[in-house]
Scaffold this motif. Structure first.
Motif, PDB file in Angstrom:
ATOM      1  N   THR A 192      -2.859  44.217 -25.950  1.00  0.00           N
ATOM      2  CA  THR A 192      -2.317  42.997 -24.705  1.00  0.00           C
ATOM      3  C   THR A 192      -1.194  43.268 -23.715  1.00  0.00           C
ATOM      4  OG1 THR A 192      -0.571  42.081 -26.806  1.00  0.00           O
ATOM      5  CG2 THR A 192      -3.347  41.414 -26.904  1.00  0.00           C
TER       6      THR A 192
ATOM      7  N   PRO B  38      -5.495  34.195 -28.674  1.00  0.00           N
ATOM      8  CA  PRO B  38      -6.112  35.435 -27.876  1.00  0.00           C
ATOM      9  C   PRO B  38      -6.888  34.075 -26.754  1.00  0.00           C
ATOM     10  CG  PRO B  38      -7.684  35.154 -29.357  1.00  0.00           C
ATOM     11  CD  PRO B  38      -6.167  35.415 -30.083  1.00  0.00           C
TER      12      PRO B  38
ATOM     13  N   GLN C 218      -9.880  44.996 -29.083  1.00  0.00           N
ATOM     14  CA  GLN C 218      -9.379  43.171 -29.269  1.00  0.00           C
ATOM     15  C   GLN C 218     -10.590  42.602 -29.870  1.00  0.00           C
ATOM     16  OE1 GLN C 218      -7.875  41.549 -26.155  1.00  0.00           O
ATOM     17  NE2 GLN C 218      -6.700  40.037 -27.048  1.00  0.00           N
TER      18      GLN C 218
ATOM     19  N   SER D 248      -9.911  39.396 -24.662  1.00  0.00           N
ATOM     20  CA  SER D 248      -8.772  38.256 -25.419  1.00  0.00           C
ATOM     21  C   SER D 248     -10.025  36.557 -25.432  1.00  0.00           C
ATOM     22  CB  SER D 248      -7.800  37.443 -24.529  1.00  0.00           C
ATOM     23  OG  SER D 248      -7.352  38.442 -23.761  1.00  0.00           O
TER      24      SER D 248
END
Length: 433
Positions: free
Chosen positions: A263, A166, A345, A288
């Motif tokens: 993503t 990330p 995420q 991220s």
């Protein structure tokens, strides 16, 4: 370097810091190169390399080239895993980084479809496959050179390699978003997208300098001293540990399907739902950045409570979240867009994905660990490459978002089943008796 009475290895603090920094920074640079492609495939490659197709078909074709890199990753795991188990972890780390940086630079130099016709997408796919081979070999070496140096708090230290993914996404999407902001749409399509790829050559120089400073894994050196290495690590894994390999793939598959969704597919879906390109990229950059913290934090927790409770909880939570994701995006609200990607995420997926670094390294012997861990991780990793292609194809065929969410949930439940069968791994020693 010292050995504890239980056979675990603990590097001096300054050396351990250098090793962890090397794994994190090197992984960041490698994944900057690899994931930069995922962003570009969602926002511009359909216009540049597949301009002869209609927008939807062009997006599917673009995701197809993205998937090609993931399909090549297991091959990289086998090739570099073999030599990593035979010759050492460090040599393979340097080689994979060199390949990745040069290939990314070349992608930035590629002519478009309008300039050389069908040769453009063919060259793009070729370079993407080479990228996949390189990243397939990089992960195992980066994780093992950290985990095998320090079995104490192994979940934490190994997670820095996964946190590099990330972090690389933050850097790649930030640079891509910056170029999308400072250029007009026409300029971005013409040359703006190339700048992030060309910058890879600078990152390559930095990464090589860092990786050349680390020492070889003590577990590998101990194995070589005992002359306990396997002549064919792949055959050792396939012959002696096929169940372990399959379960490792099953555990990781759900996490990677969700990774590809959050993503890559999400970018295309959100833009199609009416969000502006910079808004989507900025949301992904924020999530991220949060994932870096989440991966390290959740992985550190697994050193206290075990890998299985954290990953099982995350897999179940992800299955539920899959049914909330698309309604949040369809709302048209930028706030809900940001909430969806950050929650998905930075929090839930981070707990699912982060502990995989330690877990994958704990289930194989030293003589075939690079090969086994790499192959298990990279076979599972194909889920991240294929899920955007699968969901884009389902979307074109008229599938509802409920169907997309059900596919996500099914892969998460596969991970639950596999982890239950695999058992707890955090108490296993990485130095073979």
């Amino acid at each position: 370097m010292t050995l504890t009475s239980g056979g675990s290895t603990t590097a001096p603090r300054t050396q351990m810091g250098r090793i962890v920094a090397s794994s994190f920074t090197g992984s960041l640079i490698e994944y900057y190169d690899f994931l930069l492609y995922s962003t570009a495939s969602a926002v511009v490659f359909n216009e540049v390399f597949f301009s002869n197709l209609d927008p939807v078909t062009g997006t599917i074709a673009s995701f197809g080239t993205f998937a090609a890199g993931y399909l090549a990753r297991p091959l990289g795991g086998v090739i570099f895993g073999h030599f990593g188990d035979r010759l050492g972890r460090k040599k393979m780390l340097v080689l994979t980084m060199l390949i990745m940086g040069l290939v990314s630079f070349l992608i930035g130099c590629l002519p478009t479809y309008g300039q050389i016709g069908a040769a453009a997408p063919v060259l793009l796919v070729l370079l993407r496959v080479i990228q996949g081979v390189a990243i397939g070999g990089e992960w195992g070496g980066a994780v093992l050179i950290t985990a095998e140096h320090a079995t104490s708090r192994r979940g934490l230290w190994a997670s820095f390699t996964n946190a590099g993914a990330p972090a690389g996404m933050v850097l790649s999407t930030a640079v891509m978003a910056l170029m999308a902001t400072v250029t007009t749409p026409e300029q971005f399509t013409a040359w703006g997208w190339r700048v992030p790829f060309l910058l890879s050559i600078v990152l390559l120089a930095v990464g090589l300098w860092i990786r050349l400073s680390v020492t070889e894994s003590p577990a590998f050196e101990a194995m070589k001293e005992k002359k306990a290495d396997a002549k064919t690590p792949l055959m050792e894994v396939l012959r002696n540990h096929p169940r372990t390999l399959l379960l490792a793939v099953g555990v990781g598959l759900g996490a990677f399907v969700v990774q590809g969704t959050l993503t890559t597919f999400l970018i295309s879906y959100a833009i199609g739902a009416g969000f502006e390109r910079p808004a989507v990229l900025n949301a992904l950059t924020l999530s991220s950045a949060g994932a870096v913290i989440g991966i390290i934090g959740w992985s550190a927790l697994t050193d206290r409570v075990g890998r299985r409770p954290v990953v099982l909880s995350a897999a179940v939570a992800t299955a539920v979240f899959g049914y909330l994701l698309f309604p949040m995006l369809d709302s048209g609200s930028t706030a809900l867009l940001v909430l969806a990607v950050v929650l998905g995420q930075s929090v839930i997926h981070a707990a699912f994905y982060g502990p995989l670094a330690a877990l994958m390294s704990e289930v194989f012997k030293t003589s075939s660990r690079y090969t086994g861990a790499s192959l298990g991780y990279q076979l599972a990793g194909m889920g991240a490459g294929l899920s955007p292609l699968l969901f884009a194809s389902m979307q074109k065929a008229g599938a509802s978002t409920i169907m997309l969410s059900t596919v996500i949930a099914a892969f998460c439940l596969l991970s639950v089943f596999s982890l239950v069968r695999l058992g707890e791994t955090s108490d296993r020693d990485l130095v073979d008796a």
